[in-house]
Write a protein that holds these residues in place. Structure first.
Motif, PDB file in Angstrom:
ATOM      1  N   LYS A  88       6.149  26.759 -44.989  1.00 23.92           N
ATOM      2  CA  LYS A  88       5.858  27.437 -46.247  1.00 23.92           C
ATOM      3  C   LYS A  88       6.311  28.891 -46.239  1.00 23.92           C
ATOM      4  CE  LYS A  88       2.435  24.370 -47.900  1.00 23.92           C
ATOM      5  NZ  LYS A  88       2.931  23.714 -49.067  1.00 23.92           N
ATOM      6  N   SER A  89       7.007  29.318 -45.198  1.00 25.04           N
ATOM      7  CA  SER A  89       7.486  30.689 -45.129  1.00 25.04           C
ATOM      8  C   SER A  89       8.896  30.781 -45.705  1.00 25.04           C
ATOM      9  CB  SER A  89       7.490  31.173 -43.680  1.00 25.04           C
ATOM     10  OG  SER A  89       8.492  30.485 -42.949  1.00 25.04           O
ATOM     11  N   LYS A  90       9.371  32.007 -45.896  1.00 23.84           N
ATOM     12  CA  LYS A  90      10.737  32.189 -46.384  1.00 23.84           C
ATOM     13  C   LYS A  90      11.741  31.622 -45.390  1.00 23.84           C
ATOM     14  CE  LYS A  90      10.916  36.042 -49.545  1.00 23.84           C
ATOM     15  NZ  LYS A  90      11.534  37.339 -49.814  1.00 23.84           N
ATOM     16  N   SER A  91      11.530  31.897 -44.117  1.00 23.32           N
ATOM     17  CA  SER A  91      12.458  31.401 -43.096  1.00 23.32           C
ATOM     18  C   SER A  91      12.498  29.875 -43.090  1.00 23.32           C
ATOM     19  CB  SER A  91      12.040  31.894 -41.713  1.00 23.32           C
ATOM     20  OG  SER A  91      12.031  33.291 -41.676  1.00 23.32           O
ATOM     21  N   GLY A  92      11.354  29.265 -43.191  1.00 21.47           N
ATOM     22  CA  GLY A  92      11.286  27.805 -43.217  1.00 21.47           C
ATOM     23  C   GLY A  92      11.969  27.227 -44.435  1.00 21.47           C
ATOM     24  N   THR A  93      11.817  27.911 -45.573  1.00 22.72           N
ATOM     25  CA  THR A  93      12.455  27.447 -46.798  1.00 22.72           C
ATOM     26  C   THR A  93      13.973  27.573 -46.688  1.00 22.72           C
ATOM     27  OG1 THR A  93      10.500  28.116 -48.052  1.00 22.72           O
ATOM     28  CG2 THR A  93      12.489  27.679 -49.308  1.00 22.72           C
ATOM     29  N   TYR A  94      14.444  28.694 -46.128  1.00 21.99           N
ATOM     30  CA  TYR A  94      15.886  28.855 -45.921  1.00 21.99           C
ATOM     31  C   TYR A  94      16.430  27.772 -44.989  1.00 21.99           C
ATOM     32  CZ  TYR A  94      16.339  33.406 -48.238  1.00 21.99           C
ATOM     33  OH  TYR A  94      16.381  34.410 -49.150  1.00 21.99           O
ATOM     34  N   LEU A  95      15.707  27.488 -43.934  1.00 21.53           N
ATOM     35  CA  LEU A  95      16.136  26.458 -42.984  1.00 21.53           C
ATOM     36  C   LEU A  95      16.188  25.089 -43.656  1.00 21.53           C
ATOM     37  CD1 LEU A  95      16.907  25.787 -40.064  1.00 21.53           C
ATOM     38  CD2 LEU A  95      14.486  25.441 -39.603  1.00 21.53           C
ATOM     39  N   THR A  96      15.203  24.786 -44.470  1.00 22.73           N
ATOM     40  CA  THR A  96      15.177  23.518 -45.179  1.00 22.73           C
ATOM     41  C   THR A  96      16.336  23.425 -46.167  1.00 22.73           C
ATOM     42  OG1 THR A  96      12.771  23.469 -44.979  1.00 22.73           O
ATOM     43  CG2 THR A  96      13.743  21.970 -46.569  1.00 22.73           C
ATOM     44  N   MET A  97      16.621  24.542 -46.846  1.00 31.25           N
ATOM     45  CA  MET A  97      17.753  24.561 -47.770  1.00 31.25           C
ATOM     46  C   MET A  97      19.070  24.319 -47.029  1.00 31.25           C
ATOM     47  SD  MET A  97      16.774  27.631 -50.387  1.00 31.25           S
ATOM     48  CE  MET A  97      18.071  27.367 -51.579  1.00 31.25           C
ATOM     49  N   ALA A  98      19.203  24.926 -45.861  1.00 35.14           N
ATOM     50  CA  ALA A  98      20.434  24.765 -45.085  1.00 35.14           C
ATOM     51  C   ALA A  98      20.614  23.325 -44.620  1.00 35.14           C
ATOM     52  CB  ALA A  98      20.422  25.710 -43.887  1.00 35.14           C
ATOM     53  N   THR A  99      19.554  22.707 -44.152  1.00 30.95           N
ATOM     54  CA  THR A  99      19.675  21.320 -43.690  1.00 30.95           C
ATOM     55  C   THR A  99      19.923  20.379 -44.862  1.00 30.95           C
ATOM     56  OG1 THR A  99      17.265  21.066 -43.708  1.00 30.95           O
ATOM     57  CG2 THR A  99      18.290  21.642 -41.623  1.00 30.95           C
ATOM     58  N   THR A 100      19.339  20.681 -46.014  1.00 29.70           N
ATOM     59  CA  THR A 100      19.579  19.867 -47.204  1.00 29.70           C
ATOM     60  C   THR A 100      21.031  20.001 -47.650  1.00 29.70           C
ATOM     61  OG1 THR A 100      17.282  20.148 -47.892  1.00 29.70           O
ATOM     62  CG2 THR A 100      18.818  19.396 -49.564  1.00 29.70           C
ATOM     63  N   ALA A 101      21.531  21.235 -47.651  1.00 33.53           N
ATOM     64  CA  ALA A 101      22.930  21.458 -48.031  1.00 33.53           C
ATOM     65  C   ALA A 101      23.875  20.804 -47.031  1.00 33.53           C
ATOM     66  CB  ALA A 101      23.204  22.956 -48.125  1.00 33.53           C
ATOM     67  N   PHE A 102      23.494  20.766 -45.764  1.00 40.92           N
ATOM     68  CA  PHE A 102      24.310  20.110 -44.745  1.00 40.92           C
ATOM     69  C   PHE A 102      24.464  18.621 -45.056  1.00 40.92           C
ATOM     70  CE2 PHE A 102      24.932  18.241 -40.457  1.00 40.92           C
ATOM     71  CZ  PHE A 102      26.102  18.900 -40.130  1.00 40.92           C
ATOM     72  N   GLY A 103      23.433  18.043 -45.660  1.00 42.76           N
ATOM     73  CA  GLY A 103      23.503  16.638 -46.069  1.00 42.76           C
ATOM     74  C   GLY A 103      24.568  16.406 -47.124  1.00 42.76           C
TER      75      GLY A 103
END
Length: 79
Positions: A12-27
């Protein structure tokens, strides 16, 4: 604080959200490969599957972006 609660807090942090966005975009790279393969093989069903998957990725990124904005708004109010 347990490791599990730290992990939940990170999500739920900014860093976690950025990481989730990056892995989603990698998909999206996998979807692009799937679309390319479907076009070369002229496989309509795979092309539809890739399009639906791409729509899911776009929707997921939009939701994550909204969450990121919400986190940013909270930070401004706290600061």
């Amino acid at each position: 604080m347990s490791a599990l609660s730290k992990a939940k807090g990170f999500k739920k942090s900014k860093s976690g959200t950025y990481l989730t966005m990056a892995t989603t975009a990698f998909g999206a790279l996998g979807v692009a490969k799937q679309i390319k393969k479907a076009r070369t093989e002229n496989d309509t069903l795979r092309l539809i599957d890739a399009a639906v998957t791409a729509a899911g990725i776009v929707t997921g990124l939009a939701i994550l972006y909204r969450e990121l904005k919400r986190l940013g708004d909270d930070d401004v109010l706290l600061g």
